[in-house]
Design an enzyme around this catalytic site. Structure first.
Site, mmCIF file in Angstrom:
data_model
loop_
_atom_site.group_PDB
_atom_site.id
_atom_site.type_symbol
_atom_site.label_atom_id
_atom_site.label_comp_id
_atom_site.label_asym_id
_atom_site.label_seq_id
_atom_site.Cartn_x
_atom_site.Cartn_y
_atom_site.Cartn_z
ATOM 1 N N CYS A 160 -28.540 -42.653 -16.811
ATOM 2 C CA CYS A 160 -28.202 -41.264 -16.774
ATOM 3 C C CYS A 160 -29.049 -41.112 -15.063
ATOM 4 O O CYS A 160 -30.060 -41.427 -15.353
ATOM 5 C CB CYS A 160 -29.284 -40.068 -17.927
ATOM 6 S SG CYS A 160 -28.795 -38.857 -17.743
ATOM 7 N N CYS A 199 -29.816 -38.865 -14.189
ATOM 8 C CA CYS A 199 -31.566 -37.466 -14.190
ATOM 9 C C CYS A 199 -32.387 -38.064 -13.536
ATOM 10 O O CYS A 199 -32.643 -39.012 -13.414
ATOM 11 C CB CYS A 199 -31.625 -36.608 -15.778
ATOM 12 S SG CYS A 199 -32.151 -38.166 -16.959
ATOM 13 N N ARG A 227 6.349 -9.657 -29.227
ATOM 14 C CA ARG A 227 6.794 -9.497 -30.142
ATOM 15 C C ARG A 227 5.522 -9.547 -31.277
ATOM 16 O O ARG A 227 5.349 -9.144 -31.776
ATOM 17 C CB ARG A 227 7.268 -11.237 -30.049
ATOM 18 C CG ARG A 227 7.571 -12.403 -31.265
ATOM 19 C CD ARG A 227 7.950 -13.147 -31.317
ATOM 20 N NE ARG A 227 8.172 -14.121 -32.129
ATOM 21 C CZ ARG A 227 6.675 -14.478 -32.570
ATOM 22 N NH1 ARG A 227 5.718 -14.119 -32.135
ATOM 23 N NH2 ARG A 227 7.407 -15.504 -33.272
ATOM 24 N N GLU A 258 20.975 -22.084 -23.750
ATOM 25 C CA GLU A 258 20.245 -21.320 -23.349
ATOM 26 C C GLU A 258 18.797 -22.474 -22.473
ATOM 27 O O GLU A 258 18.331 -22.607 -23.080
ATOM 28 C CB GLU A 258 19.770 -20.070 -23.960
ATOM 29 C CG GLU A 258 20.790 -19.436 -24.219
ATOM 30 C CD GLU A 258 20.417 -18.605 -25.301
ATOM 31 O OE1 GLU A 258 19.725 -18.292 -25.420
ATOM 32 O OE2 GLU A 258 21.789 -18.014 -25.573
ATOM 33 N N SER A 300 10.840 -16.146 -34.434
ATOM 34 C CA SER A 300 10.381 -17.655 -33.895
ATOM 35 C C SER A 300 11.113 -19.147 -34.155
ATOM 36 O O SER A 300 12.024 -18.762 -34.425
ATOM 37 C CB SER A 300 8.725 -18.330 -34.088
ATOM 38 O OG SER A 300 8.770 -18.749 -35.312
ATOM 39 N N ALA A 317 0.838 -1.335 0.184
ATOM 40 C CA ALA A 317 0.308 -0.499 0.313
ATOM 41 C C ALA A 317 0.933 0.739 0.208
ATOM 42 O O ALA A 317 0.330 1.990 -1.003
ATOM 43 C CB ALA A 317 -1.076 -0.394 1.430
ATOM 44 N N GLU A 318 1.775 1.504 1.084
ATOM 45 C CA GLU A 318 2.942 2.435 0.858
ATOM 46 C C GLU A 318 3.517 2.372 -0.849
ATOM 47 O O GLU A 318 3.806 4.003 -0.964
ATOM 48 C CB GLU A 318 3.714 1.815 2.102
ATOM 49 C CG GLU A 318 4.744 3.279 2.334
ATOM 50 C CD GLU A 318 5.264 3.642 3.424
ATOM 51 O OE1 GLU A 318 5.955 3.522 3.376
ATOM 52 O OE2 GLU A 318 5.153 2.200 4.539
ATOM 53 N N LYS A 378 14.871 -22.266 -21.798
ATOM 54 C CA LYS A 378 13.740 -20.998 -22.745
ATOM 55 C C LYS A 378 12.783 -21.161 -21.617
ATOM 56 O O LYS A 378 12.229 -21.883 -20.965
ATOM 57 C CB LYS A 378 12.784 -22.372 -23.390
ATOM 58 C CG LYS A 378 12.365 -21.443 -24.139
ATOM 59 C CD LYS A 378 11.666 -22.777 -25.517
ATOM 60 C CE LYS A 378 10.869 -22.032 -26.509
ATOM 61 N NZ LYS A 378 9.657 -21.724 -25.820
HETATM 62 S S1 IVH Z 1 16.322 -16.673 -29.170
HETATM 63 C C1 IVH Z 1 15.918 -15.717 -33.444
HETATM 64 N N1 IVH Z 1 16.224 -17.452 -26.459
HETATM 65 O O1 IVH Z 1 10.956 -18.452 -27.132
HETATM 66 C C2 IVH Z 1 15.965 -16.327 -32.270
HETATM 67 N N2 IVH Z 1 14.227 -17.385 -26.900
HETATM 68 O O2 IVH Z 1 9.825 -20.500 -29.194
HETATM 69 C C3 IVH Z 1 14.609 -15.371 -30.955
HETATM 70 N N3 IVH Z 1 13.102 -17.663 -25.266
HETATM 71 O O3 IVH Z 1 10.260 -16.218 -29.111
HETATM 72 C C4 IVH Z 1 14.734 -16.138 -29.526
HETATM 73 N N4 IVH Z 1 13.740 -18.554 -23.909
HETATM 74 O O4 IVH Z 1 10.005 -15.736 -26.426
HETATM 75 C C5 IVH Z 1 15.450 -17.494 -27.275
HETATM 76 N N5 IVH Z 1 17.041 -17.633 -23.970
HETATM 77 C C6 IVH Z 1 15.939 -18.154 -25.468
HETATM 78 C C7 IVH Z 1 14.969 -17.686 -25.019
HETATM 79 C C8 IVH Z 1 13.782 -17.734 -25.992
HETATM 80 C C9 IVH Z 1 12.910 -18.032 -23.996
HETATM 81 C C10 IVH Z 1 11.631 -17.400 -26.398
HETATM 82 C C11 IVH Z 1 11.288 -16.858 -26.845
HETATM 83 C C12 IVH Z 1 10.565 -16.706 -28.357
HETATM 84 C C13 IVH Z 1 9.933 -18.005 -27.959
HETATM 85 C C14 IVH Z 1 10.823 -18.909 -29.336
#
Ligand code: IVH
Length: 685
Positions: free
Chosen positions: A414, A416, A144, A121, A90, A42-43, A123
């Site tokens: 059923c 019902c 996006r 990485e 994508s 709230a603050e 995801k």
């Molecule tokens: S790279 C051209 N790296 O996954 C490459 N995407 O399915 C563009 N996402 O729209 C994306 N972790 O929202 C990349 N380490 C990561 C990611 C990642 C999550 C999502 C991102 C993208 C979707 C594609």
């Protein structure tokens, strides 16, 4: 620590604004990085409000990077479009290790024996965001969208403590891209306070993050304590060139962005696979949802040589985790009866959190499915989300089966009051209640008639229909039109005014277009798309009903199955009587309309077949189909090789999903349906 609204601040608004901005940024960090807030929400809100007030009184001091920033005093619920300087592509998916290996082989072939470094990485399951900095200032934060055009959510993104509003030592233009997400701890915190204050709970962290970014009021976003991981750059102009992805990430990190510490470099696919396997095992160890591993080629020169398809780069792949499975108790198997009499068994489960939301029910589809799975009340069962969306009972854990658990037997009758009989016509998978007077079917038919996708009678939802049928005021759809205010007022929860409102809404529905009336009958196989085609072709409800099957089948988008189903329906005496009664009570049968004013949509789905199965939030199935048709598409009832996409919501049919998966038809979760409609593109997971 001084944080709250300070007296006399008006005397030096500039100083107070600066103080508030610093303090708000600090509290944001304390809240989500250290999990150690110093002040109550709230603050915090008071401070945001004070800042906004000062900024609106002193517009020249209102910077876009303010945590209280609101453009022109009030941010809009619809966000301005932003054309991405570099499209946000994508990723193609690998659904298992074999597909991942196949991608690795393609990369190796394309690079013809060169040494390759792969970057793995996590995801992150959040929302992709592109942050554009010009001369070190954040100028635009965009979602996006369809990859080419996103939405400007800058005011909201500026409340995210992980995202610096200003960069030191940045190139003249740099777009930093990454994922905005809600940490799981924040999600649980917010839900704990929501449950205390009786507010509605957030469904899962991803939805919560998406909802938070779409707020009109950035102070709401600020309270949601979102976070960010950077994983890519978009346009970069000027500055030292980088030659690898890893260098790019290091630079982004040195500018002050969080870069995930779990990013690993691998020199061979075998290592990549090891990383992916271990990521599956550890997916729940993190404070954020991860739904896979993104594997990228590190060298930017190699990336350039590999290039992209129209939607995704060839140099990257998203390895998706297999669907998450959980076990829970199968409390019972019950049967629901739909408006056409179809009797569907479903599992009543001890609530279990799986694949991002709590599941307490799952359809078991039909008699055979229950037998094949051999699930028995009392069993411990494995539950997962098919296609990441639909709750599904995979099967029993036999070792945990209680002694004496009996196979489930489909009831003969059923539940019902008529105890109507269930039959399974030979050659059909479904069991049906064939008694048209069955009150369960009747209730569903009335609910369907009044629903938004059919006659759209405001206030006549499931609960009211049940009250009306229980009070014996409504025995079929026709009775709806002879209800009186006095009768409705008698029902629990109604007063004079609400009763008058309901009767007025029923009256309004007398002037609905013919296709809604046709849809409202709930004739098997007949949805809004075919109803619209038929109404336009024949000009009235009666003309459609009285035509022969052949004439109906000749209408584009109708076909024999629908045509003869209408014929069968109209051959039943009670249905003919119903049609007469509706007409006599003033329901219009001959209003044929084109798209209503202001309802013309871009033909984003022209010529594309989109199958909708299960519930789309906020829309009935028929409305969802109508939305596809309004955009130039077709909405057939079944999946085939020609299907463009399958939209799946709660309660979707497993057979459609399985078929789509087999045919490689893209699956769109129901909560991304509006993206599909708006862009015609398949939303990326
Ligand atoms: S790279 C051209 N790296 O996954 C490459 N995407 O399915 C563009 N996402 O729209 C994306 N972790 O929202 C990349 N380490 C990561 C990611 C990642 C999550 C999502 C991102 C993208 C979707 C594609």
């Amino acid at each position: 620590m001084t944080s709250g609204a300070s007296e006399g601040s008006e005397s030096d608004p500039m100083a107070r604004i600066a103080e508030l901005r610093t303090e708000l940024a600090r509290h944001n960090r304390l809240y989500h990085e250290l999990d150690d807030p110093e002040i109550p929400d709230a603050e915090f809100d008071l401070m945001v409000n004070e800042l906004r007030r000062l900024e609106s009184q002193n517009p020249d001091l209102a910077a876009a990077d303010s945590p209280g920033a609101v453009v022109g005093g009030m941010a809009s619920a619809t966000f301005a479009p932003v054309v991405h300087a570099v499209p946000m592509m994508s990723l193609d998916n690998a659904m298992d290790i074999d597909e991942l290996m196949a991608w690795g082989e393609r990369v190796e072939r394309a690079l013809d024996g060169e040494a390759i470094t792969f970057v793995c990485e996590p995801k992150i399951d959040g929302l992709a965001m592109s942050l554009r900095y010009v001369d070190g200032e954040l100028v635009t934060a965009a979602t996006r969208g369809d990859g080419r055009v996103g939405e400007d959510v800058t005011a909201n993104v500026l409340t995210i403590a992980d995202i610096p509003p200003r960069l030191a030592g940045a190139p003249p233009v740099i777009e930093v891209r990454g994922e905005v997400y809600m940490p799981k701890s924040v999600f649980h915190d917010l839900n704990a306070s929501a449950s205390q204050s009786g507010e509605r709970a957030l469904v899962n962290p991803r939805n919560a993050a998406a909802g938070s970014l779409r707020q009109k009021d950035p102070s709401v976003t600020a309270r949601r304590r979102l976070s960010f991981w950077a994983y890519q750059t978009g346009e970069v102009a000027g500055g030292e060139p980088v030659t690898s992805h890893r260098q790019g990430l290091d630079r982004v990190a040195s500018l002050g962005f969080p870069v995930n510490p779990r990013i690993t470099l691998c020199s061979a696919m075998a290592e990549v696979i090891e990383v992916c396997r271990s990521a599956i095992d550890h997916r729940h160890d993190l404070d954020y949802d991860v739904d896979g591993v993104v594997v990228k080629v590190d060298d930017l020169g190699q990336r350039e040589r590999m290039g992209s398809t129209s939607r995704a780069p060839r140099w990257a792949i998203a390895f998706k985790f297999p669907p998450e499975e959980r076990t829970t108790k199968l409390l019972d198997i019950e049967v629901s009866v739909g408006r056409t009499g179809r009797a569907t068994p479903y599992a009543v489960l001890e609530p279990v959190f799986v694949g991002g939301s709590t599941v307490s029910m799952a359809t078991l589809h039909n008699r055979e499915q229950v037998a094949v799975k051999d699930v028995r009340p009392g069993d411990t069962v494995i539950v997962r989300k098919a296609g990441d969306v639909i709750p599904e009972v995979v099967g029993p854990v036999l070792s945990d089966r209680p002694v004496g658990a009996e196979p489930w037997v489909f009831p003969i009758r059923c539940e019902c009051p008529l105890r109507s009989e269930f039959v399974q016509p030979s050659g059909e998978a479904d069991t049906r209640c064939v008694e048209p007077a069955c009150p369960f079917q009747r209730d569903q038919r009335v609910i369907y008639w009044a629903s938004r996708g059919a006659m759209d009678i405001e206030g006549l939802g499931e609960r009211t229909v049940m009250q009306l049928t229980e009070a014996d005021l409504v025995r079929d759809v026709g009775d709806v039109y002879s209800l009186t205010v006095d009768q409705v007022e008698e029902l629990e929860g109604f007063a004079r005014i609400s009763a008058e409102k309901l009767i007025a809404a029923i009256d309004v529905s007398r002037s609905r277009p013919a296709w809604r009336v046709l849809t409202g009958f709930g004739i098997r196989h007949l949805g809004p798309a075919a109803s619209q085609a038929l109404a336009s072709a024949f000009g009235s409800v009666r003309a459609v009903l009285e035509a022969d099957d052949e004439a109906r089948a000749a209408v584009d988008g109708v076909g024999e199955v629908i045509a003869s189903s209408i014929g069968q329906w109209f051959a039943e005496a009670p249905n003919r009587e119903l049609v007469d009664r509706l007409e006599a009570s003033g329901v219009a049968f001959d209003i044929v309309e084109g798209p209503a004013q202001g309802e013309e949509f871009e033909a984003t789905l022209a010529g594309r077949a989109v199958v909708v199965t299960g519930a789309v939030p906020g829309l009935s199935r028929t409305e969802a189909s109508a939305a596809v048709v309004a955009r130039g598409g077709t909405a057939p009832g079944s999946v085939s090789g020609k299907t463009y996409a399958l939209v799946v919501g709660e309660g979707a049919g497993a057979s459609k999903l399985t078929k789509a998966e087999k045919l490689g038809i893209p699956i769109v979760p129901a909560d991304r349906f509006d993206e599909l409609l708006a862009t015609g593109e398949i939303p990326q997971p």
